[in-house]
Design an enzyme around this catalytic site. Structure first.
Site, PDB file in Angstrom:
ATOM      1  N   ASN A   9      66.763  44.375  30.765  1.00  0.00           N
ATOM      2  CA  ASN A   9      68.086  44.437  30.120  1.00  0.00           C
ATOM      3  C   ASN A   9      68.149  45.765  29.362  1.00  0.00           C
ATOM      4  OD1 ASN A   9      70.399  44.097  28.644  1.00  0.00           O
ATOM      5  ND2 ASN A   9      69.600  42.462  27.333  1.00  0.00           N
ATOM      6  N   LYS A  11      70.648  47.073  27.933  1.00  0.00           N
ATOM      7  CA  LYS A  11      71.625  47.064  26.824  1.00  0.00           C
ATOM      8  C   LYS A  11      72.476  48.335  26.879  1.00  0.00           C
ATOM      9  CE  LYS A  11      68.461  44.131  24.327  1.00  0.00           C
ATOM     10  NZ  LYS A  11      67.999  43.585  23.081  1.00  0.00           N
ATOM     11  N   HIS A  95      73.843  36.348  26.098  1.00  0.00           N
ATOM     12  CA  HIS A  95      72.808  37.044  25.329  1.00  0.00           C
ATOM     13  C   HIS A  95      73.126  36.896  23.843  1.00  0.00           C
ATOM     14  CE1 HIS A  95      70.339  40.160  23.584  1.00  0.00           C
ATOM     15  NE2 HIS A  95      69.614  40.093  24.680  1.00  0.00           N
ATOM     16  N   GLU A  97      73.055  38.862  21.480  1.00  0.00           N
ATOM     17  CA  GLU A  97      73.867  39.942  20.897  1.00  0.00           C
ATOM     18  C   GLU A  97      75.349  39.710  21.190  1.00  0.00           C
ATOM     19  OE1 GLU A  97      71.577  43.164  22.570  1.00  0.00           O
ATOM     20  OE2 GLU A  97      69.931  42.616  21.236  1.00  0.00           O
ATOM     21  N   GLU A 167      65.355  33.105  24.594  1.00  0.00           N
ATOM     22  CA  GLU A 167      65.154  34.285  23.762  1.00  0.00           C
ATOM     23  C   GLU A 167      65.359  33.916  22.301  1.00  0.00           C
ATOM     24  OE1 GLU A 167      65.731  38.106  26.227  1.00  0.00           O
ATOM     25  OE2 GLU A 167      67.658  37.558  25.393  1.00  0.00           O
ATOM     26  N   GLY A 173      63.929  42.501  19.778  1.00  0.00           N
ATOM     27  CA  GLY A 173      63.937  43.851  19.231  1.00  0.00           C
ATOM     28  C   GLY A 173      63.247  43.970  17.883  1.00  0.00           C
ATOM     29  N   SER A 213      60.825  40.886  22.517  1.00  0.00           N
ATOM     30  CA  SER A 213      59.678  41.769  22.258  1.00  0.00           C
ATOM     31  C   SER A 213      58.544  41.621  23.283  1.00  0.00           C
ATOM     32  CB  SER A 213      59.161  41.584  20.832  1.00  0.00           C
ATOM     33  OG  SER A 213      60.181  41.903  19.902  1.00  0.00           O
TER      34      SER A 213
END
Ligand code: PGA
Length: 252
Positions: A9, A11, A95, A97, A167, A173, A213
């Site tokens: 991904n 991003k 996701h 985010e 996730e 991250g 991560s």
């Protein structure tokens, strides 16, 4: 044995030339279909040029998001048909985010999953709890709600088109990974929740990736867990050597 999947991904990273160069290098190294399904999810602008590079290879292309409508007055949005047109086979949906920064709700994600399936796209459906939810002991409740509401009115035949990605939001991250047993516990729960709809025979064939991560150092111990079938990788998938390193660990 489930065929593992690894997805990059990117991003909001990589220009068209950068994405094309990465795809060329990946294709050179993994031109033949191996034991792992490799998926890359570039930003929208790089989808078509990367698709051109990946043509005639076994590497799959994914988008990172989409709108649920086919067309219309939705300034700034991209439809499922447009993604198919650009060469996508998969689409990441839900996701964290998108959920936290762009206000996507379970109901919106459900519409997206219906629309993706209707267009022939395979959703990579992301679920996961925040740190606050984990600390308050509601992880399983949150995951169950995300699955139930996200998959509302999706038939069991269609659920078979889905790949799941667990996730934990606190691991994305941040450099903090769930320990392999912590991740395994939730993966098992996800499989049991899916089994309630699909039955165990099919749920035991569903790919559930771990994300948060993931890097070449921690991949091996995560993949040793029986219910972890792959990885959705962000930061460590931006560098070709690091991404290829993770693929090689999955291939073992
Ligand atoms: P990360 O991102 O590997 O950088 O934590 C994973 C993801 O957001 O899918």
């Amino acid at each position: 044995m489930i065929r593992p999947m690894i997805a990059a991904n990117w991003k909001m990273h990589k220009t068209i030339p950068e994405g094309v160069e990465f795809a060329k290098q990946l294709k050179k190294e993994f031109s033949e279909p191996g034991d792992v399904d490799i998926v890359i999810a570039p930003p929208f602008t790089a989808l078509f040029p990367v698709a051109e590079v990946l043509r005639d290879s076994s590497i799959h292309l994914a988008a990172q998001n989409m709108h649920w409508e086919e067309k219309g007055a939705y300034t700034g949005e991209i439809s499922p048909t447009m993604l198919v047109d650009a060469g996508c086979e998969f689409v990441i949906i839900g996701h964290s985010e998108r959920r936290t920064l762009f206000g996507e709700t379970d109901a919106m994600l459900n519409r997206k999953i219906h629309a993706a399936l209707k267009s022939g796209l395979k959703p990579i459906f992301c679920i996961g709890e925040t740190l606050k939810e984990r600390e308050s002991g509601t992880t399983f409740e949150v995951i169950k709600k995300q699955i139930k509401e996200g998959l509302n009115n999706i038939t069991s035949d269609d659920i078979r088109q889905l790949t799941f990605a667990y996730e934990p939001v606190w691991a994305i991250g941040t450099g903090k990974t769930a320990t392999p047993p912590e991740a395994q516990e939730v993966h098992r729960f996800i499989r049991e929740t899916i089994a309630a709809d699909l039955g165990y025979a099919h749920a035991s064939e569903t790919v559930i990736m771990y994300g948060g991560s993931v890097n070449p150092e921690n991949t091996g111990s995560l993949m040793d867990q029986p219910d972890i079938n792959g990885a959705l990788v962000g930061g460590a998938a931006l560098d070709i050597d690091s991404f290829e390193g993770i693929i090689k660990i999955l291939e073992r």
